[in-house]
Write a protein that holds these residues in place. Structure first.
Motif, PDB file in Angstrom:
ATOM      1  N   TRP A   1      -7.671   3.336   6.851  1.00 44.21           N
ATOM      2  CA  TRP A   1      -8.097   3.385   5.454  1.00 44.21           C
ATOM      3  C   TRP A   1      -8.104   4.788   4.865  1.00 44.21           C
ATOM      4  CZ3 TRP A   1      -7.002  -0.932   3.692  1.00 44.21           C
ATOM      5  CH2 TRP A   1      -7.214  -2.090   4.436  1.00 44.21           C
ATOM      6  N   ASP A   2      -7.721   5.801   5.662  1.00 45.53           N
ATOM      7  CA  ASP A   2      -7.466   7.113   5.056  1.00 45.53           C
ATOM      8  C   ASP A   2      -6.045   7.185   4.500  1.00 45.53           C
ATOM      9  OD1 ASP A   2      -5.942   7.246   7.365  1.00 45.53           O
ATOM     10  OD2 ASP A   2      -6.682   9.216   7.980  1.00 45.53           O
ATOM     11  N   MET A   3      -5.267   6.117   4.724  1.00 46.65           N
ATOM     12  CA  MET A   3      -3.924   5.941   4.165  1.00 46.65           C
ATOM     13  C   MET A   3      -2.879   6.895   4.727  1.00 46.65           C
ATOM     14  SD  MET A   3      -3.949   3.341   2.159  1.00 46.65           S
ATOM     15  CE  MET A   3      -5.381   2.280   2.322  1.00 46.65           C
TER      16      MET A   3
ATOM     17  N   THR B   1       4.680   9.333  -3.004  1.00 48.90           N
ATOM     18  CA  THR B   1       3.611   9.578  -2.037  1.00 48.90           C
ATOM     19  C   THR B   1       4.147   9.859  -0.646  1.00 48.90           C
ATOM     20  OG1 THR B   1       2.149   8.121  -3.297  1.00 48.90           O
ATOM     21  CG2 THR B   1       1.507   8.617  -1.036  1.00 48.90           C
TER      22      THR B   1
ATOM     23  N   LEU C   1       0.814  -1.215   0.000  1.00 47.05           N
ATOM     24  CA  LEU C   1       0.000   0.000   0.000  1.00 47.05           C
ATOM     25  C   LEU C   1       0.850   1.268   0.000  1.00 47.05           C
ATOM     26  CD1 LEU C   1      -2.890  -0.810   2.512  1.00 47.05           C
ATOM     27  CD2 LEU C   1      -3.091  -0.458   0.039  1.00 47.05           C
TER      28      LEU C   1
ATOM     29  N   SER D   1       1.287   2.530  -3.526  1.00 47.36           N
ATOM     30  CA  SER D   1       0.245   2.134  -4.480  1.00 47.36           C
ATOM     31  C   SER D   1      -0.572   3.314  -4.970  1.00 47.36           C
ATOM     32  CB  SER D   1      -0.688   1.111  -3.826  1.00 47.36           C
ATOM     33  OG  SER D   1      -1.499   1.741  -2.852  1.00 47.36           O
ATOM     34  N   GLY D   2      -1.145   3.145  -6.163  1.00 45.26           N
ATOM     35  CA  GLY D   2      -2.047   4.153  -6.711  1.00 45.26           C
ATOM     36  C   GLY D   2      -3.305   4.300  -5.876  1.00 45.26           C
ATOM     37  N   VAL D   3      -3.716   3.214  -5.235  1.00 48.24           N
ATOM     38  CA  VAL D   3      -4.905   3.263  -4.368  1.00 48.24           C
ATOM     39  C   VAL D   3      -4.671   4.243  -3.230  1.00 48.24           C
ATOM     40  CG1 VAL D   3      -6.313   1.936  -2.746  1.00 48.24           C
ATOM     41  CG2 VAL D   3      -5.628   0.929  -4.930  1.00 48.24           C
ATOM     42  N   ARG D   4      -3.486   4.182  -2.660  1.00 55.65           N
ATOM     43  CA  ARG D   4      -3.181   5.080  -1.545  1.00 55.65           C
ATOM     44  C   ARG D   4      -3.200   6.532  -1.993  1.00 55.65           C
ATOM     45  NH1 ARG D   4       2.347   5.841   2.003  1.00 55.65           N
ATOM     46  NH2 ARG D   4       1.344   6.920   3.731  1.00 55.65           N
ATOM     47  N   ARG D   5      -2.638   6.797  -3.154  1.00 50.31           N
ATOM     48  CA  ARG D   5      -2.593   8.176  -3.655  1.00 50.31           C
ATOM     49  C   ARG D   5      -3.997   8.748  -3.799  1.00 50.31           C
ATOM     50  NH1 ARG D   5       2.596   9.696  -5.700  1.00 50.31           N
ATOM     51  NH2 ARG D   5       1.654  11.552  -6.626  1.00 50.31           N
ATOM     52  N   LYS D   6      -4.941   7.899  -4.185  1.00 50.61           N
ATOM     53  CA  LYS D   6      -6.314   8.366  -4.391  1.00 50.61           C
ATOM     54  C   LYS D   6      -7.062   8.567  -3.071  1.00 50.61           C
ATOM     55  CE  LYS D   6      -6.863   6.298  -8.975  1.00 50.61           C
ATOM     56  NZ  LYS D   6      -7.598   5.292  -9.790  1.00 50.61           N
ATOM     57  N   LEU D   7      -6.738   7.757  -2.066  1.00 48.37           N
ATOM     58  CA  LEU D   7      -7.472   7.810  -0.807  1.00 48.37           C
ATOM     59  C   LEU D   7      -6.930   8.835   0.180  1.00 48.37           C
ATOM     60  CD1 LEU D   7      -8.141   4.012  -0.127  1.00 48.37           C
ATOM     61  CD2 LEU D   7      -9.754   5.725  -0.960  1.00 48.37           C
TER      62      LEU D   7
END
Length: 336
Positions: free
Chosen positions: A314-316, A88, A24, A27-33
């Motif tokens: 989950w807010d990363m 990130t 994570l 990850s791109g997921v983290r950048r978005k969240l």
């Protein structure tokens, strides 16, 4: 002042997994969240060139704080291997420190952050002299009441080695903090190949090959590698490039060249902190436990965190941000 410790990081399942933390982290997921404030350091950032000595040019980004009437100090951030000033973890840490009143300088190493065309010779991990020279240039051009340095992974290794040299070079560095730094490169290389899951080596190799192709495109008159070499694994490609482009003579001599294992940090004159996680799947914890450190270096081994993760939920957002900010602010208060 009570400073946060690695033992204070207690994430809930499944973030208790070092692999999930590590995956994570970039990850791109983290950048978005991530919340918008994690990118605050990009606002008003000035792209600059700094002097690495002997005609070497490195790129970076400077952001001036607006939270306080006067800045607490200058925070310099080093990314990891194949990262950049826009990674990130660099943006998030820089944004957190900016909120606390620090001016921020994010430095790209040679051949990172799309800077492949600036210097003809290839990046390698023993190019510490140009990084130290750049650090001196940064200190001269953006003077501050206190100067503190933080690095991640390979950037953490560079941060520790730069801190060793800073006093002799007249660089007013007050403190350095390394997050999951590479300690023993030979052991780390073995770990990625032999004990870490296959996808870690695949991830790094994909990014490295892309970078090498960009370097070749920038200097088509040079032959940096043969296509067959590019198909080798991490160890094979590293050895081929070391023998082709350096004077080390062997892979082991090169790896020893940027090791900070054993008592290599014994001469450190400034205060420093090394933060790592026992569940880091990339850098074996054994290397940290074998370190012979002077009293001014704090070694903090958290139970959880993975490799440069330390993601709280989950807010990363990362525990590292508060951890680094607390120590930087304490240094600034002492300097004042």
């Amino acid at each position: 002042m009570t400073l946060p410790q690695g033992r204070d990081f207690r994430p809930h399942w499944p973030l208790t997994s070092g692999h999930i933390q590590t995956m994570l982290s970039s990850s791109g997921v983290r950048r978005k969240l991530l919340p918008r404030r994690a990118y605050k350091v990009l606002e008003g950032a000035e792209t600059v060139m700094v002097d690495g000595g002997e005609g070497i040019r490195l790129t970076g980004a400077y952001t001036a704080q607006t939270s306080l009437p006067a800045a607490r100090g200058l925070a310099v951030l080093f990314h990891g291997w194949e990262g950049s000033v826009d990674s990130t973890y660099v943006l998030q840490t820089g944004s957190r420190l900016l909120e606390d009143g620090w001016n921020i300088f994010r430095l790209n190493f040679r051949d990172h952050g799309e800077s492949h065309a600036l210097n003809e010779a290839l990046f390698h991990s023993c190019r510490i002299d140009e990084v130290v020279h750049a650090l001196g240039d940064i200190a001269h051009r953006w003077p501050a009441p206190a100067m503190a340095l933080a690095g991640f992974s390979l950037g953490g290794n560079f941060a520790l080695r730069a801190a060793l040299q800073a006093p002799q070079q007249g660089i007013p560095l007050a403190y350095t903090l390394a997050v999951c730094p590479i300690i023993d490169p030979g052991e780390g290389l073995f770990s990625l190949e032999e004990s870490a899951p296959w996808f870690y080596q695949a991830y790094f190799m994909n990014k490295w090959r892309h970078s090498l192709r960009a370097k070749q495109a920038a200097f088509p008159q040079r032959e940096y590698f043969e296509l067959q070499e590019l198909k080798q694994n991490l160890r094979g490609l590293t050895e081929a490039l070391v023998l082709r482009h350096t004077d080390f003579g062997s892979l082991q001599a090169y790896l020893d060249g940027y090791s900070v294992a054993g008592h290599a940090l014994a001469a450190m004159q400034i205060p420093a902190t090394i933060l790592t996680a026992r569940d880091d799947p990339v850098i074996p914890v054994d290397a940290f436990e074998k370190l012979q450190l002077p009293r001014n270096i704090e070694l903090d081994i958290a139970t959880y965190g993975g490799h440069c993760g330390f993601i709280r939920g989950w807010d990363m957002t990362s525990f590292c941000d508060d951890y680094i900010a607390a120590r930087f602010n304490a240094i600034a208060s002492g300097a004042a």
